[in-house]
Design an enzyme around this catalytic site. Structure first.
Site, short mmCIF file in Angstrom:
data_model
loop_
_atom_site.label_atom_id
_atom_site.label_comp_id
_atom_site.label_asym_id
_atom_site.label_seq_id
_atom_site.Cartn_x
_atom_site.Cartn_y
_atom_site.Cartn_z
N ARG A 256 0.87 -1.19 0.00
CA ARG A 256 0.00 0.00 0.00
C ARG A 256 0.90 1.23 0.00
NH1 ARG A 256 -3.69 -2.59 -1.42
NH2 ARG A 256 -5.67 -3.01 -0.38
N GLU A 285 -3.84 7.75 -4.10
CA GLU A 285 -4.31 7.28 -5.42
C GLU A 285 -5.67 7.89 -5.77
OE1 GLU A 285 -4.32 3.02 -5.08
OE2 GLU A 285 -2.18 2.99 -4.65
N HIS A 303 -1.88 0.73 -9.70
CA HIS A 303 -2.48 -0.20 -8.72
C HIS A 303 -3.20 -1.34 -9.46
CE1 HIS A 303 -4.15 -0.50 -4.37
NE2 HIS A 303 -4.05 -1.70 -4.93
O1 LIG Z 1 -4.45 -3.92 -3.75
C1 LIG Z 1 -5.35 -4.65 -3.93
C2 LIG Z 1 -5.88 -5.52 -2.92
O2 LIG Z 1 -5.57 -5.37 -1.72
O3 LIG Z 1 -6.66 -6.40 -3.30
#
Ligand SMILES: O=CC(=O)O
Length: 338
Positions: A256, A285, A303
Site C-alpha cells: 500500500r 491514489e 495499482h
Molecule cells: O491492492 C489490492 C488488494 O488489496 O486487493
C-alpha cells in the site's frame, strides 16, 4: 390475460422469495464487478443490496435494512468501521474482494464476533509476478529504454546505459505472507538471495529474518514491500530505512502507498540517494506526484498488481463460496485469522 396474471403471480412469488433471502450489502461496486461482470456472483442463497444504487445516504440506507443484512461485501474503497457495524447488528461476516484489509476495522469486527474473509491466495501469483516484473524493469531499465527507442534517441544519441543483473542480488521482502512467499519463490529461481522482515519470524522458511526493517535494508540491494497497511506499517519505510538501502538500492512497492513515506522516497530518488523504484501503489491514489514522471529510474503502475481476468474469475468463486458457506454455517474458504 391469464398469462399476464400468471406472470404477475410468478413475479410476485419471485419477489417474495428474494425478499426472504439473506442480504449482503455492498457500499461501493468492487472493481471485479466491472472487470468480469456481476453475473459471476449470482447465487440463490443470498441477495446483494447495493447501497450505491440508493438515493438514501449510506447510514440511512443501512438503518432501513438493518435487520435483513447478514453480511458485507467490501472492497478497498469504502470503510467498514464501527459507525457502520453498529447499525448492522445481524452482520456476522465481512468478506472483502481485496487482499489488503486496511479499510476494515478488524478490532471492532473481533469485538462483535464478526468473521472476516479475504481474497486468500487468489491474487498472490499475479502480485508476485508484477513485483518481480517491476524489479527487473527498474534494474534492466526496460521502460526507460523503451522510451529511448521510441523517441528515436538510439539512432541519434547512441547506446542506452546498461542495466543491472537480477541474479545474485540480495532482496529483502517486507511482509512474508502469501504474496511475499510467492515473490521469494520467484526470486530464488532467478538466483537472488532472499531475506525478510515481518511481524514474527516464520518457522517454516530458512531465509534470514530481520526484526528491524532498517537492518534488512542495510543488508539488501533491493526491498520489495508486500505487507499490509496498519498503524504499525504506516510510513515504516522512512528516511532512515531509505538511507540504509543506499545509493545502489532499489525499492518496489506492491503493498500500500502509505507504507512508504512517499515525499521522502521522491527526495531520495531525485537526489540519487536510492537508485530506483517500481511502484504499483501510492499515498494518494489515483493522484501520483508529477515529479515521478520526470524520473527515468522509476517505473509506475496504476495499482493493477492484483487484477488479471484469471484472478478475478477465481475471486468471484471465492467470494460466493465464502458467503454461501457462512450462510449455511460451514467453514469459510478463506477466513482471515490474525
Ligand atoms: O491492492 C489490492 C488488494 O488489496 O486487493
Amino acid at each position: 390475460m391469464a398469462i399476464n396474471d400468471n406472470n404477475t403471480d410468478s413475479n410476485k412469488s419471485q419477489k417474495q422469495e428474494e425478499k426472504d433471502l439473506p442480504k449482503v450489502v455492498i457500499f461501493l461496486p468492487p472493481p471485479v464487478f466491472s472487470l468480469i461482470g456481476e453475473e459471476s456472483f449470482a447465487s440463490n442463497k443470498f441477495l446483494f443490496l447495493k447501497a450505491y444504487d440508493s438515493q438514501l445516504p449510506l447510514l440511512q440506507f443501512l438503518s432501513t435494512h438493518s435487520k435483513s443484512i447478514k453480511a458485507i461485501l467490501s472492497s478497498g474503497g469504502a470503510a467498514v468501521n464501527a459507525d457502520i457495524l453498529q447499525l448492522l447488528p445481524e452482520v456476522g461476516l465481512v468478506v472483502t474482494t481485496s487482499a489488503g484489509l486496511n479499510q476494515i476495522d478488524i478490532p471492532e469486527c473481533r469485538r462483535r464476533g464478526i468473521k472476516i474473509a479475504n481474497a486468500g491466495n487468489v491474487y498472490s501469483d499475479d502480485v508476485a509476478d508484477l513485483a518481480v516484473g517491476l524489479l527487473i524493469d527498474v534494474l534492466r531499465k526496460v521502460s526507460a529504454s523503451d522510451r529511448y527507442v521510441r523517441q528515436g534517441f538510439w539512432a541519434t544519441k547512441g547506446d542506452y546505459p546498461l542495466g543491472s543483473k537480477l541474479g545474485g542480488k540480495r532482496v529483502g521482502i517486507v511482509g512474508l505472507g502469501n504474496i511475499g512467499r510467492e515473490v521469494a519463490k520467484r526470486l530464488e529461481a532467478f538466483g537472488c538471495f532472499v531475506s525478510y522482515n515481518s511481524r514474527k519470524k516464520k518457522p517454516y522458511v530458512s531465509y534470514p529474518f530481520y526484526q528491524n526493517v532498517c537492518e534488512l535494508a542495510a543488508n539488501c540491494d533491493a526491498l520489495i514491500i508486500c505487507c499490509g497497511l496498519s498503524d504499525e506499517t504506516h510510513h515504516m519505510i522512512n528516511k532512515q530505512v531509505l538511507s540504509a538501502l543506499g545509493k545502489e538500492g532499489v525499492i518496489v512497492n506492491v503493498g500500500r502507498g502509505p507504507i512508504i513515506d512517499e515525499k521522502e522516497m521522491l527526495r531520495c530518488l531525485v537526489q540519487g540517494e536510492i537508485a530506483g523504484a517500481g511502484l504499483d501503489v501510492f499515498e494518494n491514489e489515483p493522484d501520483v506526484p508529477k515529479e515521478f514522471f520526470a524520473l527515468d529510474n522509476v517505473v509506475l503502475s496504476p495499482h493493477r498488481a492484483v487484477f488479471t481476468p484469471e484472478s478475478e474469475k477465481n475471486l468471484s468463486q471465492l467470494v460466493v463460496g465464502n458467503l454461501e458457506a457462512f450462510l449455511s454455517n460451514k467453514p469459510l474458504l478463506s477466513e482471515y485469522v490474525d
